[in-house]
Design a protein around this motif. Structure first.
Motif, PDB file in Angstrom:
ATOM      1  N   ASP A   1      -4.949  -2.015   1.036  1.00 31.42           N
ATOM      2  CA  ASP A   1      -5.636  -3.011   0.034  1.00 31.42           C
ATOM      3  C   ASP A   1      -6.972  -2.541  -0.208  1.00 31.42           C
ATOM      4  OD1 ASP A   1      -6.629  -4.911  -1.520  1.00 31.42           O
ATOM      5  OD2 ASP A   1      -6.118  -6.767  -0.317  1.00 31.42           O
ATOM      6  N   ALA A   2      -7.142  -1.683  -1.254  1.00 34.80           N
ATOM      7  CA  ALA A   2      -8.350  -1.033  -1.498  1.00 34.80           C
ATOM      8  C   ALA A   2      -9.561  -2.099  -2.040  1.00 34.80           C
ATOM      9  CB  ALA A   2      -8.015  -0.080  -2.790  1.00 34.80           C
ATOM     10  N   THR A   3      -8.982  -3.273  -2.402  1.00 33.61           N
ATOM     11  CA  THR A   3     -10.318  -4.095  -2.898  1.00 33.61           C
ATOM     12  C   THR A   3     -10.800  -4.884  -1.335  1.00 33.61           C
ATOM     13  OG1 THR A   3      -8.495  -6.287  -2.563  1.00 33.61           O
ATOM     14  CG2 THR A   3      -8.895  -5.118  -4.579  1.00 33.61           C
ATOM     15  N   ILE A   4     -10.490  -4.664  -0.241  1.00 32.28           N
ATOM     16  CA  ILE A   4     -11.139  -4.975   0.894  1.00 32.28           C
ATOM     17  C   ILE A   4     -12.379  -4.083   1.168  1.00 32.28           C
ATOM     18  CG2 ILE A   4     -10.651  -5.546   3.382  1.00 32.28           C
ATOM     19  CD1 ILE A   4      -7.867  -6.061   3.187  1.00 32.28           C
TER      20      ILE A   4
ATOM     21  N   ASP B   1      -0.988  -1.579  -7.804  1.00 32.97           N
ATOM     22  CA  ASP B   1      -2.401  -1.779  -8.072  1.00 32.97           C
ATOM     23  C   ASP B   1      -3.496  -1.628  -6.864  1.00 32.97           C
ATOM     24  OD1 ASP B   1      -2.179  -4.197  -6.325  1.00 32.97           O
ATOM     25  OD2 ASP B   1      -0.941  -5.185  -8.244  1.00 32.97           O
ATOM     26  N   GLN B   2      -4.792  -2.018  -7.053  1.00 33.97           N
ATOM     27  CA  GLN B   2      -5.548  -1.654  -6.341  1.00 33.97           C
ATOM     28  C   GLN B   2      -5.521  -2.560  -4.669  1.00 33.97           C
ATOM     29  OE1 GLN B   2      -7.025   0.989  -7.306  1.00 33.97           O
ATOM     30  NE2 GLN B   2      -8.858   0.316  -6.542  1.00 33.97           N
ATOM     31  N   LYS B   3      -4.797  -3.751  -5.008  1.00 31.69           N
ATOM     32  CA  LYS B   3      -4.769  -4.489  -3.851  1.00 31.69           C
ATOM     33  C   LYS B   3      -3.311  -3.800  -3.064  1.00 31.69           C
ATOM     34  CE  LYS B   3      -5.040  -9.094  -3.608  1.00 31.69           C
ATOM     35  NZ  LYS B   3      -6.072  -9.161  -2.666  1.00 31.69           N
ATOM     36  N   ASN B   4      -2.441  -3.337  -3.742  1.00 26.67           N
ATOM     37  CA  ASN B   4      -0.991  -2.940  -3.229  1.00 26.67           C
ATOM     38  C   ASN B   4      -0.690  -1.247  -3.080  1.00 26.67           C
ATOM     39  OD1 ASN B   4      -0.085  -5.797  -2.695  1.00 26.67           O
ATOM     40  ND2 ASN B   4      -0.381  -5.785  -4.675  1.00 26.67           N
ATOM     41  N   ILE B   5      -1.405  -0.711  -2.434  1.00 29.51           N
ATOM     42  CA  ILE B   5      -0.974   0.932  -2.289  1.00 29.51           C
ATOM     43  C   ILE B   5      -0.203   0.984  -1.147  1.00 29.51           C
ATOM     44  CG2 ILE B   5      -1.930   3.123  -2.076  1.00 29.51           C
ATOM     45  CD1 ILE B   5      -4.457   1.892  -3.511  1.00 29.51           C
ATOM     46  N   PHE B   6       1.016   1.618  -1.318  1.00 25.95           N
ATOM     47  CA  PHE B   6       1.874   1.971  -0.145  1.00 25.95           C
ATOM     48  C   PHE B   6       1.847   3.546   0.164  1.00 25.95           C
ATOM     49  CE2 PHE B   6       3.467  -1.747  -2.155  1.00 25.95           C
ATOM     50  CZ  PHE B   6       3.918  -2.615  -1.016  1.00 25.95           C
TER      51      PHE B   6
ATOM     52  N   GLU C   1     -11.320   7.981  -6.190  1.00 29.37           N
ATOM     53  CA  GLU C   1     -10.763   6.905  -6.873  1.00 29.37           C
ATOM     54  C   GLU C   1     -11.520   7.113  -8.277  1.00 29.37           C
ATOM     55  OE1 GLU C   1     -11.697   3.181  -5.011  1.00 29.37           O
ATOM     56  OE2 GLU C   1      -9.809   3.297  -3.739  1.00 29.37           O
ATOM     57  N   LYS C   2     -10.623   6.994  -9.268  1.00 29.02           N
ATOM     58  CA  LYS C   2     -11.098   6.848 -10.822  1.00 29.02           C
ATOM     59  C   LYS C   2     -11.627   5.462 -11.167  1.00 29.02           C
ATOM     60  CE  LYS C   2      -9.971   8.910 -15.523  1.00 29.02           C
ATOM     61  NZ  LYS C   2      -8.810   9.624 -16.093  1.00 29.02           N
ATOM     62  N   SER C   3     -12.904   5.695 -11.564  1.00 26.71           N
ATOM     63  CA  SER C   3     -13.694   4.346 -12.094  1.00 26.71           C
ATOM     64  C   SER C   3     -13.455   4.375 -13.408  1.00 26.71           C
ATOM     65  CB  SER C   3     -15.014   4.255 -11.640  1.00 26.71           C
ATOM     66  OG  SER C   3     -15.718   5.669 -12.173  1.00 26.71           O
ATOM     67  N   ASP C   4     -14.055   3.027 -13.990  1.00 25.33           N
ATOM     68  CA  ASP C   4     -13.880   3.045 -15.286  1.00 25.33           C
ATOM     69  C   ASP C   4     -14.288   3.857 -16.279  1.00 25.33           C
ATOM     70  OD1 ASP C   4     -11.978   0.976 -14.635  1.00 25.33           O
ATOM     71  OD2 ASP C   4     -13.927  -0.641 -14.810  1.00 25.33           O
ATOM     72  N   ASN C   5     -15.507   4.484 -15.822  1.00 29.18           N
ATOM     73  CA  ASN C   5     -16.544   5.446 -16.738  1.00 29.18           C
ATOM     74  C   ASN C   5     -15.636   6.912 -16.559  1.00 29.18           C
ATOM     75  OD1 ASN C   5     -17.111   6.039 -13.945  1.00 29.18           O
ATOM     76  ND2 ASN C   5     -19.384   5.408 -14.218  1.00 29.18           N
ATOM     77  N   GLY C   6     -14.630   7.089 -15.859  1.00 30.43           N
ATOM     78  CA  GLY C   6     -14.051   8.346 -15.966  1.00 30.43           C
ATOM     79  C   GLY C   6     -14.403   9.029 -14.599  1.00 30.43           C
TER      80      GLY C   6
ATOM     81  N   GLY D   1      -4.577   6.985 -12.084  1.00 31.50           N
ATOM     82  CA  GLY D   1      -5.356   7.982 -12.161  1.00 31.50           C
ATOM     83  C   GLY D   1      -6.212   8.793 -11.047  1.00 31.50           C
ATOM     84  N   ASN D   2      -5.867   8.137  -9.793  1.00 29.56           N
ATOM     85  CA  ASN D   2      -6.471   8.656  -8.623  1.00 29.56           C
ATOM     86  C   ASN D   2      -6.054   9.945  -8.043  1.00 29.56           C
ATOM     87  OD1 ASN D   2      -8.103   6.245  -8.689  1.00 29.56           O
ATOM     88  ND2 ASN D   2      -6.053   5.063  -7.960  1.00 29.56           N
ATOM     89  N   LEU D   3      -6.841  10.664  -7.407  1.00 28.79           N
ATOM     90  CA  LEU D   3      -6.526  11.687  -6.742  1.00 28.79           C
ATOM     91  C   LEU D   3      -6.245  11.814  -5.348  1.00 28.79           C
ATOM     92  CD1 LEU D   3      -8.511  14.224  -8.967  1.00 28.79           C
ATOM     93  CD2 LEU D   3      -6.129  13.489  -9.519  1.00 28.79           C
ATOM     94  N   TRP D   4      -5.378  11.778  -5.123  1.00 29.40           N
ATOM     95  CA  TRP D   4      -5.039  11.677  -3.468  1.00 29.40           C
ATOM     96  C   TRP D   4      -4.547  13.275  -2.878  1.00 29.40           C
ATOM     97  CZ3 TRP D   4      -4.866   7.089  -0.856  1.00 29.40           C
ATOM     98  CH2 TRP D   4      -4.963   6.023  -1.539  1.00 29.40           C
ATOM     99  N   TYR D   5      -5.387  13.536  -1.820  1.00 26.01           N
ATOM    100  CA  TYR D   5      -5.321  14.836  -1.205  1.00 26.01           C
ATOM    101  C   TYR D   5      -5.181  14.757   0.311  1.00 26.01           C
ATOM    102  CZ  TYR D   5     -10.142  13.961  -0.257  1.00 26.01           C
ATOM    103  OH  TYR D   5     -11.493  13.462   0.071  1.00 26.01           O
ATOM    104  N   SER D   6      -4.394  15.806   0.765  1.00 28.97           N
ATOM    105  CA  SER D   6      -4.233  15.727   2.184  1.00 28.97           C
ATOM    106  C   SER D   6      -4.915  17.023   2.808  1.00 28.97           C
ATOM    107  CB  SER D   6      -2.678  15.906   2.666  1.00 28.97           C
ATOM    108  OG  SER D   6      -2.062  17.024   2.145  1.00 28.97           O
TER     109      SER D   6
END
Length: 959
Positions: A622-625, A606-611, A574-579, A560-565
């Protein structure tokens, strides 16, 4: 209770930050920057590395000390020009170095140049023999320790003490604030209280050359030997460390290493680059020449303040950006430009310009190249999983992939991608090079159904989305609205739009978000209303992008994350748990310019693995870093130059950055540096020179600035930097004063003022004197004029008197002439009278007196005698002649002087002529005839030299 919770929160934050800063990723390869000898202009081998408080990096090089501040490399040599094998920087900024029989320290002088101060001269003659190479330098309990194979030299308070090796030292090490030496005979020795104490069980290592010691948990030490591998020592016995790391070192030999936050160990090798392992010996990363290093022999490694790695190579220097959430798969992994990626059945698939590739995906990611999917050698545009079927859209056609090979070619036309058709879950529509096609996917059976009729244009550079009613195609400059027939064989209607809003012109992008189709232009998002047959703005969506640069592409990932260029850069909401959405843009700034144009190839496992697909490979994020890797950069005015001198201000402290320049130094130059080694090419600078400039200059990567012809005054040069993440540094500044030229100096102005006063005084006095002089001269002039006037009057009076005298003289002369004339006339009358009397006398003589009576005869005789007496006694003529000569004496004198041959008779004639007497009168006076007078006149003219035309009387009057 609140304080406990607060403390607990801070501890968690510290642990998380600590963990993030010590992160070493096992997926992909970190960004590597190589520096060749041609860049740092030093020798080949680099033996030791350290960093000062400002962030500058220093290297012990074969040609001397190398300094790098992020922009400029500088080299400083030892007095004997030998190699430097060791270096260490203390808290005061002194750079201690050691070479062959020479050691000391560098420190900046008043101009910022590093000057060398030798300490070897402090050694006594006895101890100075056979110092040999200084291989290690440590700072231990306030002392600086220089270690060679034969001695350890302790420096403190400008005094040097010597500790000789019991037998022969190998190397020395600092571990957990304890100092150890390896002795060739006694094993490992610990230095305490100026003595060496052998450690139990370490003589087993006497045949092994230890190059590094690292702390391990449970009070153990890891020992890295040159050729025998890795060993663990627990202060009782030495045991081999049977791990992956040990196997690697045994095979490739070790030259020591470094440790990252006591969590990861860097091990240098002679033959195969470096490995980074955890404290259990598991290899996390392996970097060698094949993976981007310029040399496989690593002499030293160093972890800088930001936990990035510097390598001193056998030939060159390498920087590894380890402290980053990004790692990369580049050409060394067999992949080129990546257009899409997907995870399917424990394999990671990437669509590239060279075909479709895959890499195994499991909990332990093996560091191996990607493999090509068999049967794919052409451009692959997309790779998708639809209904549990792996479909590849490529230049070779629509392909079904099974067991890492092409199992079926559905259509040989080139395809860009596939979309599932709403209300028809088993059917997909494919976007081909010349229109659209329908495919059926059911129970692993995939087949081509038909070409959709009604639209056969080439759809390169397009965007396609489907909703329940329409297929939407964006193909510049149009937006197509196409309605599929129920049998999916044709488009029943096609409508073109050139704009979706009268306010915001153009059509930016087409995207599906939460299963709704959005049309974007200038960050305003619209949807289509079938009931109203028109577009309306979704304010909520538009507000989400109100503070974001104008985007050109937008996609929603699986989470559900919105990526833009935008502007060849990338960002994400980044979409959080509360929307709600959290914006992240800075971490991706390093990817700017490397993204594939018009494609956002983001695959969120997942949050640790985005290509993310790049033009030169694939990056793993790795978005968790934690974003703590984005730190505030530091910046320095590296050097300050003016005619005749250069000051390396980057080596000076803040209170030393103030300078006085002569006016001849008003041409200044500044160079900038920022010890920001991550993505250094994206560091930009902004500056202003106060008060010369009021505003900051635009950001630029140019690290030099010159100013010419500055006026005298006080100046402050301010500098700031911005790193690749857009973070600004603090402001660095230097102050300088340009003295005025001598003619505009303060003292000169005082002199000018005094000169003005003196000049005013002098001029005033001169004016007064001038006035007095003028008055004096005016008086004199008046006197002179008076005298001149008086003299003139006198002269005029004199002239007048002369004129009067002349007039009198002329009048007298006229009178005289008149008298002369009268006298002449009288004389002539007398002459005539005498002539008459003579005639009478003659007549009387003719009378015969005898006939006369006596009385008559007596009277006759008396008369005769009386007449004779009158004639004889008359002297009138002689008196006249005398008078004439007296009156005309000057004339006669001048005439005689001028014509000496003139005769008296001619002088008389000249006088008579001057008197303007007639010829007759002259004839009578001279008793000659009239012809005689003319002859005399002729002779006189001839003697005077006159021609016939010249007037004789006028000539005589001119004499």
């Amino acid at each position: 209770m609140k304080s406990i919770n607060h403390l607990f929160t801070r501890i968690l934050f510290f642990l998380f930050t600590f963990s993030a800063l010590g992160q070493v990723k096992d997926i992909g390869m970190p960004n590597i920057k190589n520096y060749k000898r041609t860049e740092y202009k030093g020798g080949t081998q680099n033996w030791s590395i350290d960093q000062d408080k400002k962030g500058n990096i220093y290297f012990a090089n074969n040609s001397g000390l190398i300094q790098f501040d992020g922009s400029t490399w500088r080299k400083y040599a030892l007095p004997n020009n030998t190699a430097i094998r060791s270096l260490k920087i203390d808290g005061s900024g002194k750079i201690f170095v050691g070479g062959n029989n020479e050691f000391g320290y560098f420190k900046p002088n008043e101009k910022g140049e590093l000057k060398y101060f030798s300490l070897s001269k402090l050694i006594s003659n006895k101890d100075s023999q056979n110092i040999n190479l200084i291989w290690r330098i440590h700072i231990f309990k306030g002392e600086v320790i220089f270690q060679s194979f034969t001695k350890a030299l302790f420096y403190k308070n400008n005094k040097l003490t010597v500790l000789n090796a019991p037998r022969k030292f190998q190397f020395s090490f600092m571990v957990n604030n304890r100092l150890f030496f390896q002795d060739k005979v006694l094993g490992i020795l610990e230095y305490k209280n100026q003595k060496l104490y052998p450690l139990k069980g370490t003589t087993a290592l006497n045949d092994k050359e230890i190059w590094a010691m690292f702390p391990l948990p449970n009070n153990k030490i890891l020992l890295a030997t040159l050729e025998k591998g890795l060993f663990v020592y627990d202060y009782n016995a030495v045991k081999e460390w049977n791990t992956e790391a040990n196997s690697f070192i045994k095979k490739n030999t070790s030259l020591g290493g470094a440790i990252i936050k006591n969590k990861f160990i860097i091990l240098n090798s002679v033959l195969n680059g470096i490995i980074i392992c955890d404290l259990n010996g598991k290899i996390i990363q392996h970097l060698n020449r094949q993976k981007g290093l310029q040399n496989n022999t690593i002499l030293t490694s160093f972890v800088d303040h930001k936990n990035n790695i510097w390598l001193g190579l056998d030939n060159g220097i390498t920087f590894i950006n380890e402290n980053s959430p990004f790692t990369y798969f580049d050409y060394s992994y067999n992949i080129g430009t990546v257009y899409a990626s997907v995870l399917y059945q424990n394999n990671l698939y990437v669509a590239t310009n060279q075909g479709l590739f895959y890499h195994s995906w499991n909990t332990s990611f093996t560091d191996e190249p990607f493999n090509r999917v068999e049967g794919t050698i052409a451009q692959a545009w997309n790779i998708q999983v639809i209904n549990n079927t792996l479909l590849c859209s490529s230049n070779s056609g629509a392909l079904v992939i099974e067991h890492n090979k092409v199992s079926k070619i559905l259509d040989t036309k080139g395809y860009f991608g596939f979309k599932q058709i709403p209300k028809h879950p088993e059917y997909v529509i494919g976007e081909s090079y010349n229109g659209f096609s329908i495919f059926k996917i059911a129970s692993h059976n995939v087949e081509f159904i038909n070409q959709v009729q009604g639209f056969d244009e080439t759809t390169n550079t397009f965007e396609v989305e489907l909703d329940n009613d329409y297929l939407w195609l964006k193909k510049n400059p149009y937006l197509y609205q196409m309605e599929l027939s129920d049998d999916l064989k044709k488009f029943e209607s096609i409508k073109k739009y050139t704009q979706i809003s009268t306010v915001n012109k153009g059509i930016g992008s087409l995207q599906s978000i939460n299963n709704k189709i959005y049309f974007q232009t200038k960050n305003h998002f619209y949807r289509f209303s079938k009931d109203q047959d028109g577009f309306f703005e979704d304010r909520k969506m538009s507000n989400l992008f109100s503070n974001i640069p104008v985007i050109n592409t937008l996609i929603q990932d699986s989470k559900g994350n919105l990526w833009y260029s935008f502007n060849e850069s990338l960002g994400v909401l980044e979409k959080s748990d509360n929307g709600k959405y959290v914006r992240k843009q800075a971490p991706f700034s390093n990817l700017t310019g490397n993204l594939v144009n018009n494609y956002i190839a983001v695959n969120t496992v997942d949050q640790k693995n985005i290509f993310i697909g790049l033009t030169d490979g694939l990056t793993h994020y790795d978005a968790t870093i934690s974003n703590t890797f984005i730190t505030k950069p530091t910046v320095f005015i590296e050097s300050f130059s003016f005619p005749g001198d250069t000051i390396i201000t980057g080596n000076l402290t803040a209170n030393e950055k103030q300078f006085d320049l002569p006016y001849s130094g008003n041409h200044v130059k500044f160079t900038f540096s920022s010890p920001t080694f991550e993505n250094q090419e994206n560091v930009t600078y902004s500056y202003k020179l106060e008060p010369f400039e009021d505003t900051w200059r635009n950001w630029s990567s140019v690290s030099i600035k010159e100013y010419t012809n500055l006026r005298e005054g006080n100046y402050t040069m301010k500098l700031r930097a911005r790193n690749s993440f857009g973070v600004l540094s603090e402001v660095d500044q230097i102050k300088f004063t340009i003295s005025p030229p001598w003619y505009r100096h303060f003292l000169a102005y005082i002199f000018y003022l005094l000169l003005i006063f003196a000049g005013t005084y002098v001029i005033s006095n001169r004016v007064k004197l001038k006035i007095r002089k003028n008055k004096y001269y005016e008086t004199i002039e008046q006197r002179r004029l008076y005298l001149e006037k008086e003299s003139k009057i006198r002269h005029e009076q004199h002239e007048l008197e002369k004129e009067i005298e002349k007039l009198k003289s002329d009048k007298l002369q006229i009178k005289i002439l008149a008298k002369d004339k009268e006298l002449v006339n009288n004389s002539l009358q007398v002459v005539k009278k005498n002539k008459t009397l003579n005639t009478i006398i003659s007549k009387l003589k003719e009378i015969d007196t005898n006939i006369l009576d006596d009385s008559t005869k007596s009277e006759f005789n008396k008369l005769h005698k009386s007449i004779v007496k009158e004639v004889n006694t008359d002297k009138s003529w002689k008196d006249l002649e005398k008078h004439i000569k007296n009156v005309h004496f000057d004339f006669l004198k001048r005439l005689k002087e001028k014509y000496p041959t003139i005769s008296p008779r001619e002088l008389d004639l000249s006088t008579y002529l001057l008197m303007n007497m007639s010829t007759k009168e002259i004839a009578e006076i001279m008793n000659i005839s009239n012809g005689g007078v003319e002859l005399a006149r002729y002779r006189l003219r001839k003697k005077l030299g006159l021609n016939k035309k010249e007037n004789l009387i006028g000539f005589l009057m001119s004499i």
